[in-house]
Structure formats: structure tokens, C-alpha cells
Design an enzyme around this catalytic site. Structure first.
Site, PDB file in Angstrom:
ATOM      1  N   ARG A 193      -0.900  -4.056  -5.471  1.00  0.00           N
ATOM      2  CA  ARG A 193       0.003  -2.960  -5.077  1.00  0.00           C
ATOM      3  C   ARG A 193       0.770  -2.564  -6.318  1.00  0.00           C
ATOM      4  O   ARG A 193       1.511  -3.373  -6.894  1.00  0.00           O
ATOM      5  CB  ARG A 193       0.952  -3.421  -3.968  1.00  0.00           C
ATOM      6  CG  ARG A 193       2.120  -2.472  -3.789  1.00  0.00           C
ATOM      7  CD  ARG A 193       2.915  -2.739  -2.546  1.00  0.00           C
ATOM      8  NE  ARG A 193       2.188  -2.328  -1.364  1.00  0.00           N
ATOM      9  CZ  ARG A 193       2.755  -2.171  -0.163  1.00  0.00           C
ATOM     10  NH1 ARG A 193       4.042  -2.388   0.006  1.00  0.00           N
ATOM     11  NH2 ARG A 193       2.032  -1.792   0.875  1.00  0.00           N
TER      12      ARG A 193
ATOM     13  N   GLN B 197      -4.014   0.666   4.808  1.00  0.00           N
ATOM     14  CA  GLN B 197      -3.225   1.142   5.943  1.00  0.00           C
ATOM     15  C   GLN B 197      -4.061   2.075   6.809  1.00  0.00           C
ATOM     16  O   GLN B 197      -4.061   1.982   8.044  1.00  0.00           O
ATOM     17  CB  GLN B 197      -1.971   1.871   5.433  1.00  0.00           C
ATOM     18  CG  GLN B 197      -1.109   2.452   6.532  1.00  0.00           C
ATOM     19  CD  GLN B 197      -0.435   1.382   7.380  1.00  0.00           C
ATOM     20  OE1 GLN B 197       0.205   0.492   6.858  1.00  0.00           O
ATOM     21  NE2 GLN B 197      -0.592   1.467   8.704  1.00  0.00           N
TER      22      GLN B 197
ATOM     23  N   ARG C 116      -3.368  -4.097  10.691  1.00  0.00           N
ATOM     24  CA  ARG C 116      -3.489  -4.337   9.248  1.00  0.00           C
ATOM     25  C   ARG C 116      -4.232  -5.653   9.013  1.00  0.00           C
ATOM     26  O   ARG C 116      -5.082  -5.769   8.138  1.00  0.00           O
ATOM     27  CB  ARG C 116      -2.097  -4.413   8.587  1.00  0.00           C
ATOM     28  CG  ARG C 116      -1.305  -3.120   8.579  1.00  0.00           C
ATOM     29  CD  ARG C 116      -1.955  -2.079   7.699  1.00  0.00           C
ATOM     30  NE  ARG C 116      -2.140  -2.531   6.330  1.00  0.00           N
ATOM     31  CZ  ARG C 116      -1.201  -2.527   5.371  1.00  0.00           C
ATOM     32  NH1 ARG C 116      -0.007  -2.060   5.633  1.00  0.00           N
ATOM     33  NH2 ARG C 116      -1.468  -2.943   4.138  1.00  0.00           N
TER      34      ARG C 116
ATOM     35  N   CYS D  11       3.312   4.149   9.449  1.00  0.00           N
ATOM     36  CA  CYS D  11       2.840   2.990   8.684  1.00  0.00           C
ATOM     37  C   CYS D  11       3.928   1.932   8.521  1.00  0.00           C
ATOM     38  O   CYS D  11       3.621   0.771   8.267  1.00  0.00           O
ATOM     39  CB  CYS D  11       2.330   3.448   7.316  1.00  0.00           C
ATOM     40  SG  CYS D  11       3.551   4.364   6.369  1.00  0.00           S
TER      41      CYS D  11
ATOM     42  N   ASP E 286       5.659   9.545   7.868  1.00  0.00           N
ATOM     43  CA  ASP E 286       6.007   8.505   6.889  1.00  0.00           C
ATOM     44  C   ASP E 286       7.337   8.911   6.249  1.00  0.00           C
ATOM     45  O   ASP E 286       7.806  10.043   6.407  1.00  0.00           O
ATOM     46  CB  ASP E 286       4.877   8.394   5.840  1.00  0.00           C
ATOM     47  CG  ASP E 286       5.101   7.268   4.832  1.00  0.00           C
ATOM     48  OD1 ASP E 286       5.885   6.343   5.129  1.00  0.00           O
ATOM     49  OD2 ASP E 286       4.504   7.316   3.737  1.00  0.00           O
TER      50      ASP E 286
ATOM     51  N   HIS F  21      -3.256   4.744   0.094  1.00  0.00           N
ATOM     52  CA  HIS F  21      -3.025   3.481   0.805  1.00  0.00           C
ATOM     53  C   HIS F  21      -4.199   3.248   1.757  1.00  0.00           C
ATOM     54  O   HIS F  21      -4.064   3.338   2.981  1.00  0.00           O
ATOM     55  CB  HIS F  21      -1.696   3.571   1.559  1.00  0.00           C
ATOM     56  CG  HIS F  21      -1.138   2.247   1.985  1.00  0.00           C
ATOM     57  ND1 HIS F  21      -1.761   1.043   1.713  1.00  0.00           N
ATOM     58  CD2 HIS F  21      -0.004   1.935   2.691  1.00  0.00           C
ATOM     59  CE1 HIS F  21      -1.040   0.055   2.223  1.00  0.00           C
ATOM     60  NE2 HIS F  21       0.026   0.572   2.817  1.00  0.00           N
TER      61      HIS F  21
HETATM   62  N1  NVA Z   1       4.783   6.208   1.375  1.00  0.00           N
HETATM   63  C1  NVA Z   1       5.327   4.881   1.514  1.00  0.00           C
HETATM   64  C2  NVA Z   1       4.388   4.001   2.265  1.00  0.00           C
HETATM   65  C3  NVA Z   1       4.864   2.591   2.479  1.00  0.00           C
HETATM   66  C4  NVA Z   1       3.879   1.746   3.211  1.00  0.00           C
HETATM   67  C5  NVA Z   1       5.618   4.317   0.128  1.00  0.00           C
HETATM   68  O1  NVA Z   1       4.778   4.465  -0.769  1.00  0.00           O
HETATM   69  O2  NVA Z   1       6.689   3.742  -0.061  1.00  0.00           O
HETATM   70  N1   CP Z   2       2.816  -0.249   5.720  1.00  0.00           N
HETATM   71  C1   CP Z   2       2.920  -1.097   4.673  1.00  0.00           C
HETATM   72  O1   CP Z   2       2.111  -1.092   3.748  1.00  0.00           O
HETATM   73  O2   CP Z   2       3.965  -1.957   4.776  1.00  0.00           O
HETATM   74  P1   CP Z   2       4.540  -2.905   3.615  1.00  0.00           P
HETATM   75  O3   CP Z   2       5.120  -1.986   2.567  1.00  0.00           O
HETATM   76  O4   CP Z   2       5.565  -3.725   4.298  1.00  0.00           O
HETATM   77  O5   CP Z   2       3.419  -3.719   3.056  1.00  0.00           O
END
Ligand code: NVA
Ligand code: CP
Length: 303
Positions: free
Chosen positions: A102, A132, A287, A259, A219, A129
Site C-alpha cells: 500500500r 477493494q 475483503r 469501502c 467514498d 484499489h
Molecule cells: N480513497 C480512500 C480509500 C480508502 C480505502 C483513500 O485513498 O484514502
Molecule cells: N477499505 C480499506 O482499504 O480499508 P483500510 O484503509 O482500513 O485498509
């Protein structure tokens, strides 16, 4: 399939195969049927951003498959002190059987895959992502028993989620409508991809986008790394919210997805969130199942 870097790389058949396996693994887990498919294997999980779901579902999933997972905070790895990703990839490939990462830049994930010799899984970048969205597709099929012809509506920022949802939902045959404010549209690569799909629409009005929707998705207005823009984004996204008015525009049996983490009264009202908590937390659970399927396909392709 050698890696999971972005959904643009996957065929419809590969996506459906992962979803079918995810359903099977979910059934086995619920019925106490062991599936030690990755016995003796180790997944390294590199995190350069925070996580609850991704970290815990990958770690638990790997354990349930008979393997181990290592949490590697990029702050504590030498990568955080400037060791090149190309070297990190080659070193980790000597110890591990797979890497989940990540991070911010998609290029970093692609580089890791290019220089390493083991499967790489994208656990979120600024661009996409995919993990997800595989869980999201599993959830949609559980609730609606099909994809073909469903109306999918996303309201909010044209961010990593919007990018992956657009690709994933179109590839499996849904009609996709996004409502994003001007200046916050999805990535150009994604908009180019949608040119082949007559069933894709990008509009500015959330209520119009939600018309006849079977699935509504939203989101956060400010993603990880955009905290400094939060105030400006609150103004830009005002009204880009799943609320009673948007719900009234959708089909009466529409499901609502997020998400997570969610910001109540920003992109979704607390009322709609709680009315649809069942779907949202089934989605979070999936997930685990969808990622187990991804790990099996990548790390034990012969099984
Ligand atoms: N768009 C959000 C998704 C988190 C799972 C982010 O990147 O923070
Ligand atoms: N939806 C998601 O990826 O959650 P986290 O940021 O908690 O991993």
C-alpha cells in the site's frame, strides 16, 4: 495472472474466476472446512499509509490459508531511508512468496513487480484499489445474483476507488454512472478505457446519477495523503452525498456500499449509513474472502 497491480490488467474471465473462488473459500471458512493451500508460504505486507481492513484481512487470510504474513511498515524498512524499490524487490523475493504493498505512487507498485520475482498485490495506491473492488463485486453478486444490466452509481471524488470501480463494474457488465464535481474526475487512463463502453456516464448531478440505480457507492472527499486539502474539498464536494434525496432517485431495493472508513454527514448521512450497515459490513468482510482468492491464484496457481 502474475500480479494484481490494477484491474485494467485483468480479463473479465480472470475477475469472475477470482470471485467464484472467493465464494468457495467463504463457504469453506463458514463451514469449518480447512483450506491450507498456502502452507509454509509467507506474504510480506508493506504499508506506507494507514490501514485497518487491508492489513487485518490479508494477515488473517494468509493465516487461514496455512501461511504467515509479515507487517512491514515502510517507516521501519530501509525503503523509508531511500533504499531503491528495485533492490527491495530483489531482496524480498529471496525470502517471501508474495508481497502486498500500500503506497502512494502506482509506479512504485509496478516497479516492485518488474524487479521482483514473486507476485505483487496492490493494496491501494493513489491510482487504484483493486482488492477493494474485487470484494465489492463479490458483495454485489451476493445481493443481486448477477452483474449484467445492473445500474451502478458512484457519487463523489474521482479517486482511486472511482477508478477501480469504473473498470471492475464495466468489465463484468454493469452500467456505470459517476457523479463527480468538475475538477475531480477519474484519471485520464480510466476515462480513455471507458470510451469503449456506451453504458458509462460521467455527470455532475448526484440525484440524476442515482436514477434507477441498483447499487449506490461513495467514498471519502479527502483520501489518504490529501489531508491538507480537506477544507477546500469540503466546499467542492458539498452535495455529493448519499442521502434521502439520492436514495429516493434509486430503485427501492438499491444497496448502498462504502469501502470505509466513512465520514458521516460528509459523503453519506448517518441515517443512510445505518440503514445499509448490513451491506457495508458484508462488503468489509468480503475483503477477507476475495483477497484469499487472489493470493491462492497468484501464489499457488497450480491448485
Ligand atoms: N480513497 C480512500 C480509500 C480508502 C480505502 C483513500 O485513498 O484514502
Ligand atoms: N477499505 C480499506 O482499504 O480499508 P483500510 O484503509 O482500513 O485498509
Amino acid at each position: 495472472m502474475k500480479h494484481l497491480l490494477k484491474l485494467l490488467d485483468l480479463s473479465t474471465e480472470e475477475i469472475i474466476d477470482i470471485l467464484n473462488l472467493a465464494d468457495q473459500l467463504k463457504y469453506e471458512q463458514k463451514h469449518g472446512i480447512p483450506h491450507n493451500i498456502l502452507k509454509g508460504m509467507t506474504l510480506g505486507m508493506i504499508f506506507q499509509k494507514a490501514s485497518t481492513r487491508t492489513r487485518v484481512s490479508f494477515e488473517t487470510g494468509m493465516y487461514q490459508l496455512g501461511g504467515n504474513a509479515l507487517f512491514l511498515s515502510s517507516k521501519e524498512l530501509q525503503i523509508g531511508r531511500g533504499e531503491p524499490v528495485q533492490d527491495t524487490a530483489r531482496v524480498l523475493s529471496r525470502y517471501l512468496n508474495g508481497i502486498m504493498i500500500r503506497t502512494f505512487e502506482q509506479a512504485e507498485v509496478e516497479n516492485l513487480a518488474e524487479f521482483g520475482t514473486i507476485p505483487v498485490i496492490n493494496g491501494l495506491t493513489d491510482f487504484c484499489h483493486p482488492c477493494q473492488v474485487l470484494a465489492d463485486l463479490q458483495t454485489i453478486r451476493e445481493y443481486k445474483n448477477k452483474f449484467e444490466g445492473l445500474n451502478f452509481c458512484y457519487i463523489g471524488d474521482g479517486n482511486n476507488m472511482a477508478n477501480s470501480l469504473t473498470v471492475g463494474c464495466l468489465k463484468v457488465g454493469m452500467n456505470v454512472t459517476l457523479a463527480c464535481p468538475e475538477g475531480y474526475y477519474p484519471d485520464k487512463q480510466i476515462l480513455d478505457f471507458t470510451k469503449d463502453y456506451a453504458n458509462f456516464k460521467l455527470v455532475n448531478n448526484p440525484v440524476e446519477a442515482a436514477a434507477n440505480a441498483d447499487v449506490l457507492y461513495t467514498d471519502v472527499w479527502a483520501s489518504m495523503g490529501q489531508e491538507g486539502e480537506a477544507e477546500q474539498r469540503k466546499l467542492a464536494f458539498k452535495g455529493y452525498q448519499i442521502n434521502d434525496e439520492v436514495m429516493a432517485s434509486a430503485k427501492s431495493d438499491a444497496i448502498v456500499m462504502h469501502c470505509l472508513p466513512a465520514h458521516r454527514e460528509e459523503e453519506i448521512t448517518a441515517k443512510v449509513f445505518e440503514q445499509h450497515a448490513k451491506e457495508i459490513f458484508d462488503e468489509a468482510e468480503n475483503r477477507l474472502h476475495a483477497q484469499k482468492a487472489v493470493m491462492v491464484r497468484l501464489m499457488a496457481p497450480e491448485k
